[in-house]
Structure formats: structure tokens, C-alpha cells
Write a protein that holds these residues in place. Sequence first.
Motif, PDB file in Angstrom:
ATOM      1  N   GLY A  92     129.146  19.252  12.070  1.00 16.00           N
ATOM      2  CA  GLY A  92     128.222  19.480  10.972  1.00 16.00           C
ATOM      3  C   GLY A  92     128.748  20.560  10.046  1.00 16.00           C
ATOM      4  O   GLY A  92     129.618  21.348  10.439  1.00 16.00           O
ATOM      5  N   PRO A  93     128.252  20.563   8.784  1.00 18.18           N
ATOM      6  CA  PRO A  93     127.174  19.680   8.331  1.00 18.18           C
ATOM      7  C   PRO A  93     127.639  18.225   8.214  1.00 18.18           C
ATOM      8  O   PRO A  93     128.782  17.953   7.875  1.00 18.18           O
ATOM      9  CB  PRO A  93     126.812  20.237   6.958  1.00 18.18           C
ATOM     10  CG  PRO A  93     128.073  20.918   6.493  1.00 18.18           C
ATOM     11  CD  PRO A  93     128.718  21.462   7.726  1.00 18.18           C
ATOM     12  N   SER A  94     126.724  17.323   8.524  1.00 15.18           N
ATOM     13  CA  SER A  94     126.976  15.897   8.353  1.00 15.18           C
ATOM     14  C   SER A  94     125.799  15.292   7.593  1.00 15.18           C
ATOM     15  O   SER A  94     124.700  15.841   7.596  1.00 15.18           O
ATOM     16  CB  SER A  94     127.154  15.199   9.701  1.00 15.18           C
ATOM     17  OG  SER A  94     125.960  15.214  10.435  1.00 15.18           O
ATOM     18  N   VAL A  95     126.061  14.176   6.954  1.00 18.91           N
ATOM     19  CA  VAL A  95     125.056  13.507   6.126  1.00 18.91           C
ATOM     20  C   VAL A  95     124.995  12.043   6.524  1.00 18.91           C
ATOM     21  O   VAL A  95     126.038  11.397   6.679  1.00 18.91           O
ATOM     22  CB  VAL A  95     125.404  13.632   4.628  1.00 18.91           C
ATOM     23  CG1 VAL A  95     124.420  12.828   3.780  1.00 18.91           C
ATOM     24  CG2 VAL A  95     125.409  15.088   4.189  1.00 18.91           C
ATOM     25  N   THR A  96     123.790  11.515   6.689  1.00 25.89           N
ATOM     26  CA  THR A  96     123.610  10.087   6.952  1.00 25.89           C
ATOM     27  C   THR A  96     122.925   9.448   5.754  1.00 25.89           C
ATOM     28  O   THR A  96     121.882   9.927   5.299  1.00 25.89           O
ATOM     29  CB  THR A  96     122.768   9.850   8.217  1.00 25.89           C
ATOM     30  OG1 THR A  96     123.433  10.442   9.337  1.00 25.89           O
ATOM     31  CG2 THR A  96     122.598   8.362   8.477  1.00 25.89           C
ATOM     32  N   LEU A  97     123.521   8.386   5.249  1.00 25.45           N
ATOM     33  CA  LEU A  97     123.020   7.682   4.075  1.00 25.45           C
ATOM     34  C   LEU A  97     122.760   6.228   4.413  1.00 25.45           C
ATOM     35  O   LEU A  97     123.385   5.664   5.310  1.00 25.45           O
ATOM     36  CB  LEU A  97     124.056   7.737   2.943  1.00 25.45           C
ATOM     37  CG  LEU A  97     124.562   9.109   2.517  1.00 25.45           C
ATOM     38  CD1 LEU A  97     125.775   8.954   1.614  1.00 25.45           C
ATOM     39  CD2 LEU A  97     123.463   9.887   1.794  1.00 25.45           C
ATOM     40  N   ALA A  98     121.844   5.623   3.689  1.00 30.79           N
ATOM     41  CA  ALA A  98     121.616   4.184   3.775  1.00 30.79           C
ATOM     42  C   ALA A  98     122.178   3.542   2.510  1.00 30.79           C
ATOM     43  O   ALA A  98     121.787   3.902   1.401  1.00 30.79           O
ATOM     44  CB  ALA A  98     120.131   3.877   3.912  1.00 30.79           C
TER      45      ALA A  98
END
Length: 238
Positions: A173-179
Motif C-alpha cells: 500500500g497504498p493501493s487502489v481498486t477500481l471498477a
Amino acid sequence: ISLLHIHLNSPDPKAAIDFHLARFEAERDHPPGLDEGIRGQRASILFRKVASPPPWQLTSAIWHIGWGAPDMPAEVERQKALGTRFFEPLTDISDIGGNPNARPGSFYYAYVETPDRALIELNTAASRRFGHLHLFSEDPLAAGAWYERHLGARRRGRSPAPEPRLYRGFQIGPSVTLALGEVNVILFPLAYARKAYAEHWKGKTEIDSTEGRVIDHLGFRVDDLAGQLARFREAGGK
């Protein structure tokens, strides 16, 4: 805007397609004007024929493609019976979310290696469908904002803290999850790759372009291509 396809390079596309069809829940796909491939319910995975084995080392922005399995130990045994090679074995990471009391065995992953050495993650999920794409970035927060601004991605979950987060000695992290449409795209810090795959990074300081590598690029469907390109260029996009 939605994720339409992921394009891979292979000296033998037929063998690559047969490998995926035998091991993952998918069907043949041949979109008009594009290379042949498979459709994993949510997006197409297409294979372009190349003359020689493409570079596969984990030094570009695209890390792996992810498929689910409700029963990971059973799935790994099924894959082994098919002769599948594993880049990383079945691993329990039930506590990766930060809960030290997480029930052991509730979340597993393993990495399958395709004949062209692309990575396929298998992870605990409700179905055996293609579900995610994992990327690396020097700055996941800025990269996530770029996908939201230019490609209509939707942020999933809470905004991550900007401070580095470690798990078992690796920065995750930091990590980001997107759709992006129905596919989740997860952006991980490049620091993870530099440590986990240190032998790939010897003598390297910058991330490689994905062009020409085993996983070459992502394809997106837009309603107005000319307008989308104009807006992208006006915002300084390359």
C-alpha cells in the motif's frame, strides 16, 4: 467506457487459447477486426502471433490477470492434474486486510504460469470467472485518479491512506481498486515488484513499457472515439 479486452503476445496463439480453455471458465472469442482469443465472461483475452517468445519478466505496469475459485485447495489440485505449472504455490493470505483475527483458510492465492510465461492469479472468489487485473505503479493514488478522470473508472472501497503499508515485509500500500466495467483493476505500489522480483530488476531503474511484452496492452470500448481522443489530448495525454 468499459474494459473491452486484454491483448497478449504469443508465438503460438492456438496453443495459448487451448491452454486457457482447458483450465479456466471461458469460451472462444473472435471480435470483428481483432485477433482470436477467449472471453472470460467479463472481457476478452486476445492473442497476437509474434515470431519469438515475448519478454515476460515483471518489470512493466501489467502484473497479472486474475481468475476466481470458490475452493482454492481443490482448484490447485485440479490444475496440477492438468499439468499446470505454478509460479507461486497455494498461499494463505487471509489476514492481508489487516485483521489479525481473520479466519485462516478464508482467502488463498496462487500464480499459474502460462506456456508463454504470463501470470494468471487464482484466488478465493464466489465463482470461477475472470475477475481482475493487477497493475503496478510508482504512485497508485495518482494512477487511480488518472483512470477515474480519463477512462471513467469507479473507485471501489474507501480512499486508501497515502502512507506505505507493509505485509509480510513487502509494501502493498497504498493501493487502489477500481471498477472498469465489470472488471476490477487493482493498482499496487511498484516497490512490491522491486523487492518480490528483485532478480528481474537488477540494473533497472525505470518501469518498462508493456508494448511487445507477454501482456501487451488493455483495450477500452468508448461511445465516441474521436471525442474521447480530443478530450484526452486537451488534458495533456500522450
